[in-house]
Design an enzyme around this catalytic site. Structure first.
Site, PDB file in Angstrom:
ATOM      1  N   GLU A 152       0.816  -1.213   0.000  1.00  0.00           N
ATOM      2  CA  GLU A 152       0.000   0.000   0.000  1.00  0.00           C
ATOM      3  C   GLU A 152       0.848   1.261   0.000  1.00  0.00           C
ATOM      4  O   GLU A 152       1.604   1.497   0.941  1.00  0.00           O
ATOM      5  CB  GLU A 152      -0.912   0.029   1.233  1.00  0.00           C
ATOM      6  CG  GLU A 152      -1.800   1.264   1.287  1.00  0.00           C
ATOM      7  CD  GLU A 152      -2.625   1.354   2.554  1.00  0.00           C
ATOM      8  OE1 GLU A 152      -3.536   2.199   2.596  1.00  0.00           O
ATOM      9  OE2 GLU A 152      -2.365   0.599   3.503  1.00  0.00           O
ATOM     10  N   GLU A 251     -12.666   3.226   4.504  1.00  0.00           N
ATOM     11  CA  GLU A 251     -11.564   3.460   5.441  1.00  0.00           C
ATOM     12  C   GLU A 251     -11.364   4.973   5.567  1.00  0.00           C
ATOM     13  O   GLU A 251     -10.456   5.544   4.981  1.00  0.00           O
ATOM     14  CB  GLU A 251     -10.278   2.779   4.968  1.00  0.00           C
ATOM     15  CG  GLU A 251      -9.245   2.686   6.091  1.00  0.00           C
ATOM     16  CD  GLU A 251      -7.821   2.532   5.575  1.00  0.00           C
ATOM     17  OE1 GLU A 251      -7.074   1.759   6.196  1.00  0.00           O
ATOM     18  OE2 GLU A 251      -7.452   3.186   4.593  1.00  0.00           O
TER      19      GLU A 251
END
Length: 270
Positions: A152, A251
């Site tokens: 990520e 998120e």
């Protein structure tokens, strides 16, 4: 009619007014069937009773745990991963064993492996070699339960080396080339990518087939979609047009009491 079948709720950033073990049920009560977590324990090797309590909370809520982070250090202190640091390499590997054990019980599809910040007095090559070895270890463990590992790009931490989609893809390519790893993929957090100046259209055009998971929040405040200036419906539509098969994670930092009130009207979920 809203389609929540591919939405997973990140219960480490949402529903935080509740104790961690109550959040899977709260996500279910809000109408969602899946959740994900950052590392949900205080240590890389929690007690068996703590692991069992976590698994039981997810099972009793009747939700699926789609994704889970490996241990990444103290995020509140700026840590963003253990796997490229010699002093914490063993700790990371211990957390892989714990995470994949949880994954085998709950059907986890992907594990987020935060790369780790650069260490000023350690050569970059040394860190990257160690990272590749530890990521290969994690990938092999994930493969035993038909899961993948995720790389990520992040924003906001100057010493974190993966800030663009290409950086994560380069790591995945190295793992394939040097370690015969074929289950490493990009976690495309659209908030982080946009904050870092990426053109989301270009990212999707060039690497859509390398994306295994997507997370969303608005820019600049990381709030609910619609609270900022990022048109999230556009990249999600582009992914859908390319038959993206994965989950979309909520998120973001909640800004109001009903933090899910935008979901029924969001085009990507119709």
């Amino acid at each position: 009619m809203v389609d929540t079948s591919r939405i997973t709720v990140n219960c480490s950033i949402l529903l935080t007014d509740l104790p961690l073990l109550h959040r899977p049920q709260a996500a279910r009560d809000a109408g969602f069937g899946a959740v994900e977590f950052w590392w949900p324990f205080a240590t890389a090797v929690p007690a068996d009773r703590d692991v069992d309590a976590f698994v039981t909370a997810v099972e009793n809520a009747g939700v699926r745990l789609t994704h889970l982070n490996f241990a990444a250090g103290d995020l509140s202190s700026g840590n963003r991963g253990l796997l490229s640091h010699p002093a914490s390499s063993a700790e990371f590997r211990d957390s892989v064993d714990v995470a994949t054990g949880i994954g085998s019980r709950l059907g986890v599809l992907g594990f987020n492996a935060l790369y780790g910040n650069r260490i000023g007095d350690l050569a970059i090559e040394v860190q990257d070699d160690l990272a590749a070895e530890n990521l290969a270890f994690a990938a092999r463990a994930a493969a035993t339960i038909d899961a993948c590992i995720l790389l990520e790009p992040l924003s906001g931490i100057p010493t974190y080396p993966l800030t663009r989609a290409a950086h994560a893809i380069d790591v995945c390519d190295r793992l394939a080339r040097d370690h015969a790893v074929d289950n490493a993929a990009l976690l495309a957090d659209l908030y982080h990518l946009a904050i870092n100046g990426e053109n989301l259209d270009d990212v999707i055009d060039t690497v859509a087939d390398r994306i295994s998971h997507v997370q969303i929040a608005d820019v600049p405040g990381r709030g609910e979609p619609g609270t900022g200036s990022l048109d999230l419906s556009r990249p999600l539509a582009a992914l859908a047009a390319r038959d993206y098969p994965g989950w979309i994670s909520l998120e973001y930092l909640p800004t109001r009491s009903d933090t899910f009130d935008w979901v029924p009207d969001f085009p990507a979920f119709q």
